[in-house]
Design a protein around this motif. Structure first.
Motif, mmCIF file in Angstrom:
data_model
loop_
_atom_site.group_PDB
_atom_site.id
_atom_site.type_symbol
_atom_site.label_atom_id
_atom_site.label_comp_id
_atom_site.label_asym_id
_atom_site.label_seq_id
_atom_site.Cartn_x
_atom_site.Cartn_y
_atom_site.Cartn_z
ATOM 1 N N LYS A 14 0.820 -1.227 0.000
ATOM 2 C CA LYS A 14 0.000 0.000 0.000
ATOM 3 C C LYS A 14 0.848 1.269 0.000
ATOM 4 O O LYS A 14 0.582 2.199 -0.752
ATOM 5 N N GLU A 15 1.887 1.290 0.820
ATOM 6 C CA GLU A 15 2.727 2.490 0.938
ATOM 7 C C GLU A 15 3.595 2.727 -0.305
ATOM 8 O O GLU A 15 4.147 3.814 -0.479
ATOM 9 N N ALA A 16 3.692 1.720 -1.175
ATOM 10 C CA ALA A 16 4.562 1.834 -2.344
ATOM 11 C C ALA A 16 3.781 1.971 -3.650
ATOM 12 O O ALA A 16 4.378 2.019 -4.719
ATOM 13 N N ALA A 17 2.465 2.060 -3.575
ATOM 14 C CA ALA A 17 1.630 2.061 -4.782
ATOM 15 C C ALA A 17 2.019 3.163 -5.771
ATOM 16 O O ALA A 17 2.116 2.915 -6.977
ATOM 17 N N ASP A 18 2.269 4.364 -5.290
ATOM 18 C CA ASP A 18 2.623 5.469 -6.199
ATOM 19 C C ASP A 18 3.980 5.244 -6.862
ATOM 20 O O ASP A 18 4.143 5.504 -8.053
ATOM 21 N N ALA A 19 4.928 4.743 -6.109
ATOM 22 C CA ALA A 19 6.266 4.479 -6.665
ATOM 23 C C ALA A 19 6.207 3.351 -7.688
ATOM 24 O O ALA A 19 6.854 3.429 -8.746
ATOM 25 N N VAL A 20 5.433 2.320 -7.404
ATOM 26 C CA VAL A 20 5.285 1.212 -8.347
ATOM 27 C C VAL A 20 4.621 1.707 -9.630
ATOM 28 O O VAL A 20 5.071 1.408 -10.736
ATOM 29 N N LYS A 21 3.566 2.479 -9.490
ATOM 30 C CA LYS A 21 2.876 3.018 -10.665
ATOM 31 C C LYS A 21 3.826 3.836 -11.531
ATOM 32 O O LYS A 21 3.844 3.698 -12.760
ATOM 33 N N ALA A 22 4.625 4.666 -10.913
ATOM 34 C CA ALA A 22 5.579 5.493 -11.667
ATOM 35 C C ALA A 22 6.554 4.627 -12.461
ATOM 36 O O ALA A 22 6.863 4.933 -13.622
ATOM 37 N N GLU A 23 7.034 3.547 -11.869
ATOM 38 C CA GLU A 23 7.958 2.654 -12.577
ATOM 39 C C GLU A 23 7.261 1.901 -13.700
ATOM 40 O O GLU A 23 7.807 1.744 -14.782
ATOM 41 N N LEU A 24 6.059 1.430 -13.442
ATOM 42 C CA LEU A 24 5.333 0.683 -14.466
ATOM 43 C C LEU A 24 4.996 1.561 -15.664
ATOM 44 O O LEU A 24 5.049 1.103 -16.815
ATOM 45 N N LEU A 25 4.683 2.813 -15.414
ATOM 46 C CA LEU A 25 4.398 3.739 -16.514
ATOM 47 C C LEU A 25 5.604 3.925 -17.430
ATOM 48 O O LEU A 25 5.450 4.125 -18.640
ATOM 49 N N LYS A 26 6.809 3.829 -16.873
ATOM 50 C CA LYS A 26 8.027 3.967 -17.674
ATOM 51 C C LYS A 26 8.172 2.850 -18.700
ATOM 52 O O LYS A 26 8.889 3.001 -19.684
ATOM 53 N N LEU A 27 7.501 1.744 -18.477
ATOM 54 C CA LEU A 27 7.602 0.599 -19.392
ATOM 55 C C LEU A 27 6.785 0.771 -20.671
ATOM 56 O O LEU A 27 7.097 0.155 -21.692
ATOM 57 N N LEU A 28 5.735 1.571 -20.632
ATOM 58 C CA LEU A 28 4.775 1.599 -21.719
ATOM 59 C C LEU A 28 5.364 1.987 -23.069
ATOM 60 O O LEU A 28 5.269 1.215 -24.028
ATOM 61 N N ALA A 29 5.921 3.162 -23.178
ATOM 62 C CA ALA A 29 6.397 3.633 -24.484
ATOM 63 C C ALA A 29 7.488 2.737 -25.075
ATOM 64 O O ALA A 29 7.370 2.321 -26.240
ATOM 65 N N PRO A 30 8.548 2.412 -24.339
ATOM 66 C CA PRO A 30 9.585 1.588 -24.969
ATOM 67 C C PRO A 30 9.105 0.179 -25.314
ATOM 68 O O PRO A 30 9.495 -0.387 -26.331
ATOM 69 N N THR A 31 8.221 -0.385 -24.495
ATOM 70 C CA THR A 31 7.722 -1.728 -24.775
ATOM 71 C C THR A 31 6.847 -1.735 -26.008
ATOM 72 O O THR A 31 6.939 -2.636 -26.854
ATOM 73 N N GLY A 82 10.835 -5.762 -3.934
ATOM 74 C CA GLY A 82 10.583 -5.488 -2.521
ATOM 75 C C GLY A 82 9.347 -4.645 -2.280
ATOM 76 O O GLY A 82 8.880 -4.528 -1.145
ATOM 77 N N MET A 83 8.795 -4.024 -3.340
ATOM 78 C CA MET A 83 7.583 -3.221 -3.217
ATOM 79 C C MET A 83 6.336 -4.000 -3.606
ATOM 80 O O MET A 83 5.224 -3.513 -3.435
ATOM 81 N N ILE A 84 6.534 -5.203 -4.149
ATOM 82 C CA ILE A 84 5.421 -6.014 -4.627
ATOM 83 C C ILE A 84 5.062 -7.054 -3.579
ATOM 84 O O ILE A 84 5.908 -7.822 -3.135
ATOM 85 N N GLN A 85 3.809 -7.070 -3.224
ATOM 86 C CA GLN A 85 3.300 -8.008 -2.227
ATOM 87 C C GLN A 85 2.922 -9.342 -2.868
ATOM 88 O O GLN A 85 3.191 -10.403 -2.326
ATOM 89 N N GLU A 86 2.270 -9.274 -4.046
ATOM 90 C CA GLU A 86 1.865 -10.469 -4.783
ATOM 91 C C GLU A 86 2.054 -10.225 -6.269
ATOM 92 O O GLU A 86 1.899 -9.099 -6.737
ATOM 93 N N ARG A 87 2.344 -11.319 -6.984
ATOM 94 C CA ARG A 87 2.515 -11.210 -8.427
ATOM 95 C C ARG A 87 2.086 -12.517 -9.068
ATOM 96 O O ARG A 87 2.429 -13.597 -8.587
ATOM 97 N N SER A 88 1.321 -12.415 -10.136
ATOM 98 C CA SER A 88 0.984 -13.598 -10.917
ATOM 99 C C SER A 88 1.023 -13.222 -12.389
ATOM 100 O O SER A 88 0.711 -12.085 -12.760
#
Length: 97
Positions: A14-31, A82-88
């Motif tokens: 929960k405390e890392a949601a904004d930081a995770v979102k910012a990193e994930l957004l960086k993936l969009l254009a180059p991918t 370390g910011m991800i609680q669950e991943r599938s």
């Protein structure tokens, strides 16, 4: 060779949601510019802002494999370690009648 669809679910702490979102957004254009990328979309849950989904379509497993080796993929997923609680991750093949 058939297309591969990926649905990836990431639940951030929960405390890392904004930081995770910012990193994930960086993936969009180059991918989206990668060879073999047909579709690459990021979604955020309406009720839980720490829950993210990627919906991806790739021309082949080989293209998907190359994606996971790119600098932008490694950088973003390294940054959120370390910011991800669950991943599938579900790899799907469309069934046509």
């Amino acid at each position: 060779m058939s297309r591969v669809t990926v649905v990836a679910r990431l639940l951030a702490r929960k405390e890392a949601a904004d930081a995770v979102k910012a990193e994930l957004l960086k993936l969009l254009a180059p991918t989206r510019n990668e060879e073999g990328c047909v579709e690459y979309r990021l979604h955020q849950d309406n009720d839980d802002p720490a829950l993210f989904f990627f919906y991806e379509t790739w021309e082949s497993d080989a293209c998907l494999g190359k994606h996971k080796e790119t600098a932008h993929y490694r950088s973003s997923f390294g940054a959120i370690e370390g910011m991800i609680q669950e991943r599938s991750v579900n790899r799907l093949t469309m069934i046509e009648a």
